[in-house]
Design a protein around this motif. Structure first.
Motif, PDB file in Angstrom:
ATOM      1  N   ARG A  15       2.125  15.042   5.756  1.00 33.15           N
ATOM      2  CA  ARG A  15       2.264  14.362   4.470  1.00 33.15           C
ATOM      3  C   ARG A  15       3.206  15.169   3.586  1.00 33.15           C
ATOM      4  O   ARG A  15       3.062  16.383   3.457  1.00 33.15           O
ATOM      5  N   GLU A  16       4.160  14.475   2.983  1.00 32.13           N
ATOM      6  CA  GLU A  16       5.044  15.106   2.004  1.00 32.13           C
ATOM      7  C   GLU A  16       4.882  14.367   0.678  1.00 32.13           C
ATOM      8  O   GLU A  16       5.155  13.175   0.580  1.00 32.13           O
ATOM      9  N   GLN A  17       4.388  15.104  -0.341  1.00 35.16           N
ATOM     10  CA  GLN A  17       4.223  14.554  -1.677  1.00 35.16           C
ATOM     11  C   GLN A  17       4.765  15.556  -2.680  1.00 35.16           C
ATOM     12  O   GLN A  17       4.411  16.736  -2.629  1.00 35.16           O
ATOM     13  N   LYS A 135       3.785  11.022   8.452  1.00 31.69           N
ATOM     14  CA  LYS A 135       4.014  10.891   9.888  1.00 31.69           C
ATOM     15  C   LYS A 135       2.661  10.977  10.580  1.00 31.69           C
ATOM     16  O   LYS A 135       1.866  11.862  10.282  1.00 31.69           O
ATOM     17  N   ILE A 136       2.419  10.042  11.483  1.00 28.77           N
ATOM     18  CA  ILE A 136       1.217  10.047  12.308  1.00 28.77           C
ATOM     19  C   ILE A 136       1.664  10.198  13.757  1.00 28.77           C
ATOM     20  O   ILE A 136       2.533   9.466  14.218  1.00 28.77           O
ATOM     21  N   ARG A 137       1.047  11.161  14.438  1.00 33.25           N
ATOM     22  CA  ARG A 137       1.277  11.348  15.868  1.00 33.25           C
ATOM     23  C   ARG A 137      -0.090  11.347  16.532  1.00 33.25           C
ATOM     24  O   ARG A 137      -0.894  12.241  16.308  1.00 33.25           O
ATOM     25  N   LEU A 138      -0.375  10.318  17.307  1.00 31.24           N
ATOM     26  CA  LEU A 138      -1.672  10.174  17.945  1.00 31.24           C
ATOM     27  C   LEU A 138      -1.465  10.026  19.443  1.00 31.24           C
ATOM     28  O   LEU A 138      -0.642   9.223  19.878  1.00 31.24           O
ATOM     29  N   GLN A 139      -2.202  10.807  20.212  1.00 37.77           N
ATOM     30  CA  GLN A 139      -2.199  10.692  21.659  1.00 37.77           C
ATOM     31  C   GLN A 139      -3.621  10.479  22.106  1.00 37.77           C
ATOM     32  O   GLN A 139      -4.548  11.064  21.533  1.00 37.77           O
ATOM     33  N   PHE A 140      -3.817   9.645  23.129  1.00 38.24           N
ATOM     34  CA  PHE A 140      -5.170   9.452  23.645  1.00 38.24           C
ATOM     35  C   PHE A 140      -5.156   9.390  25.173  1.00 38.24           C
ATOM     36  O   PHE A 140      -4.153   9.012  25.774  1.00 38.24           O
ATOM     37  N   THR A 141      -6.272   9.811  25.752  1.00 28.22           N
ATOM     38  CA  THR A 141      -6.472   9.766  27.201  1.00 28.22           C
ATOM     39  C   THR A 141      -7.932   9.419  27.466  1.00 28.22           C
ATOM     40  O   THR A 141      -8.807   9.665  26.640  1.00 28.22           O
TER      41      THR A 141
END
Length: 142
Positions: A15-17, A135-141
């Motif tokens: 997050r950039e605020q 920015k959202i970076r989501l990984q799933f397994t």
């Protein structure tokens, strides 16, 4: 919470605020399930004193809905690649109109073994006021 296939989720958000950058990184256990043509990823964040239910709804390759719910708050954001989309932040004081602009959205899915990644870069607005860059970076397994 609905029963689904158990998954492990690795989430990184940036997050950039107001020129300040913060990063949040955490791993969660969650579920993935399909209703109609949409794929749902759901997990629970524990933020004292309450739990927040987080759901990513993958509508199609160019559209995701993110919902964050707890007893008194409900945030529903829509991400569509290169579009400005209206949303709402429901608080105990009323509804705050917000909008997202998503310059980058990428969804990668793999069937066997079931795994995937979601990358979302978005700007959050209240009217003409830029509230922040995310920015959202989501990984799933499984």
């Amino acid at each position: 919470m609905e029963k689904g296939t158990p998954i492990l989720i690795h989430l990184v958000t940036t997050r950039e605020q107001d020129g300040e950058v913060s990063e949040y990184e955490k791993k969660f256990s969650g579920q993935i399930f399909q209703i109609g043509n949409s794929l749902y990823l759901r997990y629970v964040e524990t933020q004292a004193p309450e739990k927040v239910i987080v759901t990513f709804k993958i509508i199609d390759q160019n559209s995701i809905q993110l919902t964050r719910k707890r007893s008194d708050l409900k945030l529903r954001l829509f991400f569509e690649d290169n579009h400005r989309v209206a949303a709402a932040y429901q608080t105990s004081y009323g509804v705050i109109p917000i909008e997202t602009v998503t310059p980058h959205l990428q969804i990668l899915l793999q069937q066997s073994p079931l795994a995937g990644a979601i990358k979302i870069d978005y700007l959050l607005y209240n009217g003409l006021e830029l509230l922040g860059k995310y920015k959202i970076r989501l990984q799933f397994t499984t």
